[in-house]
Design an enzyme around this catalytic site. Structure first.
Site, PDB file in Angstrom:
ATOM      1  N   GLU B  47       0.401 -28.857  49.926  1.00 28.22           N
ATOM      2  CA  GLU B  47       0.883 -27.768  49.086  1.00 28.22           C
ATOM      3  C   GLU B  47       1.934 -27.024  49.883  1.00 28.22           C
ATOM      4  OE1 GLU B  47      -1.110 -24.274  47.045  1.00 28.22           O
ATOM      5  OE2 GLU B  47      -2.705 -25.755  47.130  1.00 28.22           O
ATOM      6  N   ASP B  58      -1.295 -13.040  47.051  1.00 28.49           N
ATOM      7  CA  ASP B  58      -1.575 -13.466  48.422  1.00 28.49           C
ATOM      8  C   ASP B  58      -2.114 -12.356  49.308  1.00 28.49           C
ATOM      9  OD1 ASP B  58      -0.903 -16.316  48.714  1.00 28.49           O
ATOM     10  OD2 ASP B  58       1.040 -15.672  47.944  1.00 28.49           O
ATOM     11  N   TYR B 173      -6.624 -26.403  39.352  1.00 24.01           N
ATOM     12  CA  TYR B 173      -6.912 -25.794  40.668  1.00 24.01           C
ATOM     13  C   TYR B 173      -7.910 -24.675  40.426  1.00 24.01           C
ATOM     14  CZ  TYR B 173      -5.647 -23.535  45.200  1.00 24.01           C
ATOM     15  OH  TYR B 173      -5.647 -22.969  46.455  1.00 24.01           O
TER      16      TYR B 173
END
Lengths: 397, 274
Positions: B47, B58, B173
């Site tokens: 990734e 994040d 995912y």
């Protein structure tokens, strides 16, 4: 699959939408449902109206600034006195609405971002009133220039968290608030302070701020017997502007002007005028005009007023600009400061530096109009919070 | 390549190891060496993160990597050039580009998809783009022959799963925890069970990430998902390291994380497949 292209699902023309990480989809959908349910719940409006009247101090006056109008020798200037609300800015119209909604949803913890600190103070205030835990994210740079508001929030029982990442201003505070929300979706309600973010925020916040324009329209009809020729408001995220514009959007002969922060100059990094230097992009959940470089990285902004120092504009403004209903212009730091002093000396009112941008535009505009014509300026907040910053500036000079 | 790689590994009874690396770490000229080191140490898919000025999904480690990369002048076009170069140099490991939407939006959906495909990208995950908001994006990706990866979170409503599954041509995912990216010492409890329940509702291969940092975590998840993503733990290991040390640290970590997956046939019961 549910589609977002439905006209009532958060799009203003091609702007708006929901650009969010998957984890936020559930709380955002929960919020949409709770917000839509308010439409069928008269008790909510009653509770909000009572607090707006007896706690916030609405309706706020529409005041004709005769002295300054005379000096400028043009249009009659009226000021919508949002600075006279409890906590000193229009922000509380929205925080009160959202906090009441949070309570109905059973959320116990409030998070908020703040730039100038006005939204943070308004959030801390309603949380104290309604017994909710409150955490406010604020850029380290803004904490420095708005130290008084930081202390005010703490006095009201809120926790103020300094954000050091990026430019350490409003956009970084929004980033951090969104990160907090992603990690605490169960019990946490994010009170977003402007007409920004994913649907339903832009529409919901506009709905809570629309009271400004509704009052202003009725007041000018009562006082002057006619509608204004132009309504002027400053635009950071753009909630005070949407709030007052909503009262006049359907009145085709009323010109609407949004004033962005021209900062030091219109060079990249020295201003926050999204309609001058920006382009369509996606930031903080919606598609709108964003100050960004050619690689899609968001640019640093500058304004003397922390509340306008933000790289994106509310998506409804992007749409209103697109269709030409609102004209957007910018006013630089120095002109805004001059307008601050002018209003202080001639009317005995200390305006917020944000609102001073709208005043500066009105002071430019008024002499071009005849004495029969009418300008309304949304005086979105008071300048007490800026006194410390101005004092520092003066003793350094 | 993504779906095919995951399905092949699944048929062999193995889960893929998928390290995440922000492009431009330690700098863009050294990223290719780091990518090769990841592949040699056992990465089945990589990734590759596109740095963004406002990475709201994040945690601190990847935020710092992003800021570092941007300060080095890393851009999406430069990343695609770099990928084209490592492909020309023989790296065959499939690459999923992990990005925020704005750099892609600004690039232009069609142009981005075409150029990413040409550079040798296999699939793309846009972290702040929901399938519902991705109609044009999905079309552009399909036109270019790129695979799409969409997220499922613990908060995802069950009625949205079929749409997400359908939109994900590469894989789905699973974000194992609510919250931003970042290594955790403890994994979410019941994660194996959650994955097994989720898998039974999907036709796409399923990978899992967020908070996975140790060989124990990997061993615990082996067989429960088709792929296991390790991001912040790797980024923390290479942070502030000169190229040579970063490559060494990455190799050591990825080799250690790979071990439980190699031993899988001997030690771990396979999750029931559907």
């Amino acid at each position: 699959m549910q589609t977002l292209t439905d006209p009532n699902q958060g799009f203003f023309g091609r702007f708006g939408g929901q650009y969010i990480p998957e984890t936020l989809m559930a709380p955002v959908q929960e919020l949409v449902a709770a917000w839509q349910a308010l439409g069928h719940d008269p008790s909510f409006q009653t509770e909000l109206d009572q607090l707006l009247t007896h706690y916030v101090g609405r309706p706020t006056p529409l005041y004709e600034a005769r002295s300054i109008s005379q000096k400028l020798g043009g249009a009659r200037i009226f000021l919508k006195r949002e600075d006279l609300t409890h906590t000193g800015a229009h922000k509380i119209n929205n925080t009160l609405g959202q906090a009441l909604l949070a309570k109905r949803m059973g959320k116990t913890r409030i998070i908020a971002e703040t730039g100038a600190g006005q939204h943070g103070v308004a959030s801390a205030t309603v949380c104290a009133l309604l017994g909710l835990k409150c955490r406010v994210y604020m850029g380290a740079v803004d904490m420095e220039r708005q130290a008084l508001n930081v202390y005010r929030m703490r006095l009201l029982g809120a926790e103020v968290v300094s954000v050091d990442s990026g430019s350490a201003t409003l956009k970084d505070a929004v980033n951090e608030a969104m990160r907090d929300w992603v990690g605490n979706v169960e019990d946490t309600f994010y009170i977003l302070g402007s007409v920004l973010g994913p649907h339903p925020y832009p529409a919901m916040v506009a709905g809570f701020q629309a009271v400004i324009g509704k009052e202003a329209r009725a007041q000018i009809l009562e006082q002057a017997g006619r509608l204004p020729d132009e309504v002027i408001a400053c635009v950071g995220g753009g909630s005070n502007a949407i709030g007052i514009f909503r009262g006049f959007l359907d009145d085709e002969n009323v010109a609407l002007t949004g004033v962005e922060a021209g900062g030091k100059s219109l060079k990249p990094g020295e201003h926050a005028a999204r309609f001058s230097g920006g382009s369509p992009g996606v930031l903080h959940g919606s598609e709108t005009y964003v100050l960004q470089n050619e690689d899609g990285q968001v640019q640093e902004t500058h304004s003397v007023s922390a509340g306008l120092d933000y790289p994106a504009v509310g998506p409804e403004h992007a749409h209103l600009q697109d269709i030409g209903r609102v004209a957007y212009t910018s006013i630089g730091d120095e002109e805004a400061l001059l307008a601050f002093h002018t209003l202080a000396r001639s009317e005995g009112i200390l305006p917020a530096l944000e609102s001073s941008h709208a005043l500066a535009q009105a002071f430019k505009r008024a002499p071009q109009l005849s004495p029969e014509q009418i300008l309304i300026v949304n005086l979105s907040g008071r300048g007490d919070k800026d006194v410390h910053q101005l004092y520092q500036k003066e003793i350094q000079a | 390549m993504i779906r095919q790689t995951l399905e092949t590994l699944r048929s062999q009874g193995r889960s893929a190891l998928i390290p995440y690396l922000t492009a431009g770490v330690p700098d863009l000229t050294e990223t290719p060496a780091l990518l090769r080191a990841l592949a040699e140490a056992g990465a089945d898919i990589i990734e590759l993160g596109v740095p963004f000025s406002d990475p709201v999904a994040d945690g601190p480690v990847i935020q710092r990597a992003s800021e570092h990369a941007l300060s080095q002048g890393v851009t999406l076009p430069k990343i695609l050039e770099m990928v084209a170069q490592v492909r020309a140099d023989g790296l065959s490991t499939p690459i999923i580009l992990f990005t925020y939407y704005n750099p892609v939006y600004r690039f232009g959906l069609e142009a981005f998809a075409q150029q990413a495909k040409q550079a040798g990208i296999s699939g793309v995950l846009v972290v702040d783009l929901l399938p519902e908001a991705a109609v044009k994006y999905r079309q552009a990706m399909q036109n270019a022959g790129l695979e799409t990866v969409f997220l499922v979170a613990p908060t995802t409503a069950p009625e949205r799963l079929p749409g997400i599954d359908e939109a994900s041509t590469g894989c789905v995912y699973y974000v194992s925890r609510t919250g931003v990216t970042g290594a955790r010492s403890e994994m979410a409890s019941n994660l194996r069970e959650d994955l097994s329940a989720l898998k039974s509702k999907l036709t796409s291969p399923l990978i899992v990430g967020f908070g996975i940092s140790s060989p124990e975590h990997v061993a615990n998840l082996a067989g429960a998902a088709d792929g296991i993503v390790v991001g912040s733990a790797l980024m923390a290991a290479v942070e502030n390291q000169p190229a040579e040390q970063a490559i060494q640290a990455a190799s050591t970590l990825i080799s250690a994380l790979k071990q439980p997956l190699l031993d899988l046939n001997n030690t771990q019961p396979l999750a029931t497949s559907h």
